[in-house]
Scaffold this motif. Structure first.
Motif, PDB file in Angstrom:
ATOM      1  N   PRO A 153       1.925  -1.631   3.854  1.00 54.68           N
ATOM      2  CA  PRO A 153       2.261  -0.445   3.062  1.00 54.68           C
ATOM      3  C   PRO A 153       3.658   0.028   3.442  1.00 54.68           C
ATOM      4  CG  PRO A 153       0.549   0.043   4.693  1.00 54.68           C
ATOM      5  CD  PRO A 153       0.824  -1.424   4.767  1.00 54.68           C
ATOM      6  N   SER A 154       4.331   0.683   2.512  1.00 56.51           N
ATOM      7  CA  SER A 154       5.720   1.074   2.763  1.00 56.51           C
ATOM      8  C   SER A 154       5.855   1.984   3.981  1.00 56.51           C
ATOM      9  CB  SER A 154       6.323   1.754   1.532  1.00 56.51           C
ATOM     10  OG  SER A 154       5.531   2.864   1.165  1.00 56.51           O
ATOM     11  N   SER A 155       4.823   2.744   4.310  1.00 56.27           N
ATOM     12  CA  SER A 155       4.894   3.645   5.470  1.00 56.27           C
ATOM     13  C   SER A 155       4.867   2.873   6.793  1.00 56.27           C
ATOM     14  CB  SER A 155       3.740   4.647   5.434  1.00 56.27           C
ATOM     15  OG  SER A 155       2.501   3.951   5.496  1.00 56.27           O
ATOM     16  N   GLU A 156       4.411   1.618   6.770  1.00 55.31           N
ATOM     17  CA  GLU A 156       4.310   0.816   7.997  1.00 55.31           C
ATOM     18  C   GLU A 156       5.220  -0.411   7.947  1.00 55.31           C
ATOM     19  OE1 GLU A 156       0.392  -0.272   9.190  1.00 55.31           O
ATOM     20  OE2 GLU A 156      -0.464   1.598   8.487  1.00 55.31           O
ATOM     21  N   ARG A 157       6.278  -0.332   7.175  1.00 57.62           N
ATOM     22  CA  ARG A 157       7.081  -1.523   6.941  1.00 57.62           C
ATOM     23  C   ARG A 157       8.156  -1.733   8.009  1.00 57.62           C
ATOM     24  NH1 ARG A 157       7.877  -2.215   0.835  1.00 57.62           N
ATOM     25  NH2 ARG A 157       5.670  -2.553   0.927  1.00 57.62           N
ATOM     26  N   CYS A 186      -4.803 -18.935  14.869  1.00 61.81           N
ATOM     27  CA  CYS A 186      -3.847 -18.351  13.926  1.00 61.81           C
ATOM     28  C   CYS A 186      -4.541 -17.514  12.852  1.00 61.81           C
ATOM     29  CB  CYS A 186      -3.005 -19.447  13.277  1.00 61.81           C
ATOM     30  SG  CYS A 186      -1.920 -20.296  14.455  1.00 61.81           S
ATOM     31  N   VAL A 187      -5.687 -18.000  12.356  1.00 57.64           N
ATOM     32  CA  VAL A 187      -6.448 -17.245  11.357  1.00 57.64           C
ATOM     33  C   VAL A 187      -6.870 -15.905  11.937  1.00 57.64           C
ATOM     34  CG1 VAL A 187      -8.666 -17.176  10.129  1.00 57.64           C
ATOM     35  CG2 VAL A 187      -7.236 -19.236  10.014  1.00 57.64           C
ATOM     36  N   ARG A 188      -7.325 -15.914  13.168  1.00 57.44           N
ATOM     37  CA  ARG A 188      -7.771 -14.662  13.794  1.00 57.44           C
ATOM     38  C   ARG A 188      -6.599 -13.685  13.962  1.00 57.44           C
ATOM     39  NH1 ARG A 188     -11.451 -13.792  19.178  1.00 57.44           N
ATOM     40  NH2 ARG A 188     -11.497 -11.544  18.993  1.00 57.44           N
ATOM     41  N   ILE A 189      -5.442 -14.195  14.363  1.00 53.80           N
ATOM     42  CA  ILE A 189      -4.262 -13.330  14.510  1.00 53.80           C
ATOM     43  C   ILE A 189      -3.929 -12.664  13.179  1.00 53.80           C
ATOM     44  CG2 ILE A 189      -1.751 -13.346  14.872  1.00 53.80           C
ATOM     45  CD1 ILE A 189      -2.229 -15.533  16.974  1.00 53.80           C
ATOM     46  N   VAL A 190      -3.872 -13.460  12.111  1.00 57.54           N
ATOM     47  CA  VAL A 190      -3.499 -12.939  10.792  1.00 57.54           C
ATOM     48  C   VAL A 190      -4.553 -11.961  10.286  1.00 57.54           C
ATOM     49  CG1 VAL A 190      -3.150 -13.558   8.359  1.00 57.54           C
ATOM     50  CG2 VAL A 190      -2.043 -14.890  10.175  1.00 57.54           C
ATOM     51  N   ASP A 191      -5.825 -12.327  10.377  1.00 60.55           N
ATOM     52  CA  ASP A 191      -6.872 -11.454   9.851  1.00 60.55           C
ATOM     53  C   ASP A 191      -6.981 -10.155  10.641  1.00 60.55           C
ATOM     54  OD1 ASP A 191      -7.359 -13.206   7.812  1.00 60.55           O
ATOM     55  OD2 ASP A 191      -9.111 -14.135   8.756  1.00 60.55           O
ATOM     56  N   ASP A 192      -6.840 -10.224  11.957  1.00 56.53           N
ATOM     57  CA  ASP A 192      -6.852  -8.995  12.773  1.00 56.53           C
ATOM     58  C   ASP A 192      -5.647  -8.119  12.430  1.00 56.53           C
ATOM     59  OD1 ASP A 192      -9.164  -9.855  13.985  1.00 56.53           O
ATOM     60  OD2 ASP A 192      -8.225 -10.336  15.917  1.00 56.53           O
ATOM     61  N   PHE A 193      -4.508  -8.747  12.244  1.00 55.47           N
ATOM     62  CA  PHE A 193      -3.294  -8.007  11.890  1.00 55.47           C
ATOM     63  C   PHE A 193      -3.484  -7.274  10.554  1.00 55.47           C
ATOM     64  CE2 PHE A 193       0.657  -7.953   9.435  1.00 55.47           C
ATOM     65  CZ  PHE A 193       1.499  -7.257  10.274  1.00 55.47           C
ATOM     66  N   LEU A 194      -4.001  -7.986   9.558  1.00 50.56           N
ATOM     67  CA  LEU A 194      -4.178  -7.376   8.238  1.00 50.56           C
ATOM     68  C   LEU A 194      -5.290  -6.323   8.251  1.00 50.56           C
ATOM     69  CD1 LEU A 194      -3.760 -10.536   5.969  1.00 50.56           C
ATOM     70  CD2 LEU A 194      -2.120  -8.656   6.302  1.00 50.56           C
ATOM     71  N   ALA A 195      -6.357  -6.576   8.993  1.00 49.84           N
ATOM     72  CA  ALA A 195      -7.464  -5.598   9.062  1.00 49.84           C
ATOM     73  C   ALA A 195      -6.984  -4.288   9.644  1.00 49.84           C
ATOM     74  CB  ALA A 195      -8.605  -6.173   9.900  1.00 49.84           C
ATOM     75  N   GLY A 196      -6.088  -4.338  10.587  1.00 54.20           N
ATOM     76  CA  GLY A 196      -5.572  -3.119  11.208  1.00 54.20           C
ATOM     77  C   GLY A 196      -4.681  -2.319  10.285  1.00 54.20           C
ATOM     78  N   ARG A 197      -4.331  -2.879   9.134  1.00 55.36           N
ATOM     79  CA  ARG A 197      -3.446  -2.174   8.212  1.00 55.36           C
ATOM     80  C   ARG A 197      -4.113  -1.850   6.892  1.00 55.36           C
ATOM     81  NH1 ARG A 197      -1.204  -4.366  11.930  1.00 55.36           N
ATOM     82  NH2 ARG A 197       0.795  -3.694  12.754  1.00 55.36           N
ATOM     83  N   ARG A 198      -5.393  -2.087   6.781  1.00 57.76           N
ATOM     84  CA  ARG A 198      -6.086  -1.761   5.529  1.00 57.76           C
ATOM     85  C   ARG A 198      -6.497  -0.314   5.524  1.00 57.76           C
ATOM     86  NH1 ARG A 198      -8.739  -7.189   5.970  1.00 57.76           N
ATOM     87  NH2 ARG A 198      -7.493  -8.481   4.562  1.00 57.76           N
TER      88      ARG A 198
END
Length: 198
Positions: A153-157, A186-198
């Motif tokens: 999101p633009s607020s966390e860019r 790598c999948v876990r890194i990406v999914d954890d990263f995205l989950a923290g920003r939803r």
């Protein structure tokens, strides 16, 4: 004589000697890391005289910088038709593959500890090292920037922080465990990263 004619008449021995020097430096860097890339070792392996080496690379820092630039290929761009999550995963997987090669880790360590390493660092060397740092940053940050702009999101860019959160675990894994970062990691890194920003 025009500049083009002069360039066409350039002595091919110059290109051969530069290529031999760089090949030797890259091989030594790959085999043993930064400390193996000495003027003596490079001249011995390349068969090029010390005076010729210094014509191409006036300092050992410049030689190391050129060897790292040869050694570190750019990240491939992800599939533009994939989802943002899949493109981010493609970038993380590509980065993991490069980090799992010892020279990439050596480059990161070398660049991050230059002030402590005892490598000569006059003003000219510092300028070359700054240029190398910028080259490495752009080469590895650039592909992440476009994908992260879509994922965040633009607020966390804050692209730098986001890229560090994705690449940091890969470096940590390589440096601490010595094991490659596999697809599941790598999948876990990406999914954890995205989950923290939803």
């Amino acid at each position: 004589m025009s500049a083009r004619q002069f360039a066409d008449r350039r002595d091919p021995r110059l290109d051969r000697s530069r290529s031999a020097i760089l090949s030797a430096a890259v091989a030594l860097l790959s085999e043993g890391g930064v400390r193996q890339v000495t003027i003596e070792a490079v001249t011995a392996r390349s068969g090029v005289a010390r005076s010729t080496l210094y014509r191409h690379f006036p300092t050992s820092v410049e030689l190391l910088a050129a060897a790292f630039q040869e050694l570190l290929p750019p990240l491939g761009l992800p599939d533009p038709d994939a989802t943002p999550r899949d493109r981010l995963l493609q970038l993380v997987l590509a980065q993991a593959e490069q980090i799992d090669q010892a020279p990439t880790v050596a480059a990161v360590v070398w660049l991050s500890t230059l002030g402590l390493s005892g490598v000569p660092s006059g003003a000219e060397d510092q300028s070359r090292l700054s240029a190398l740092r910028e080259h490495v940053v752009e080469r590895y940050r650039g592909p992440f920037e476009a994908v992260l702009a879509e994922c965040l999101p633009s607020s966390e860019r804050d692209i730098d922080v986001a890229a560090a959160q994705l690449v940091g675990p890969l470096l940590f894994n390589a440096l601490v465990t010595g094991r490659p970062s596999d697809r599941g990691f790598c999948v876990r890194i990406v999914d954890d990263f995205l989950a923290g920003r939803r």
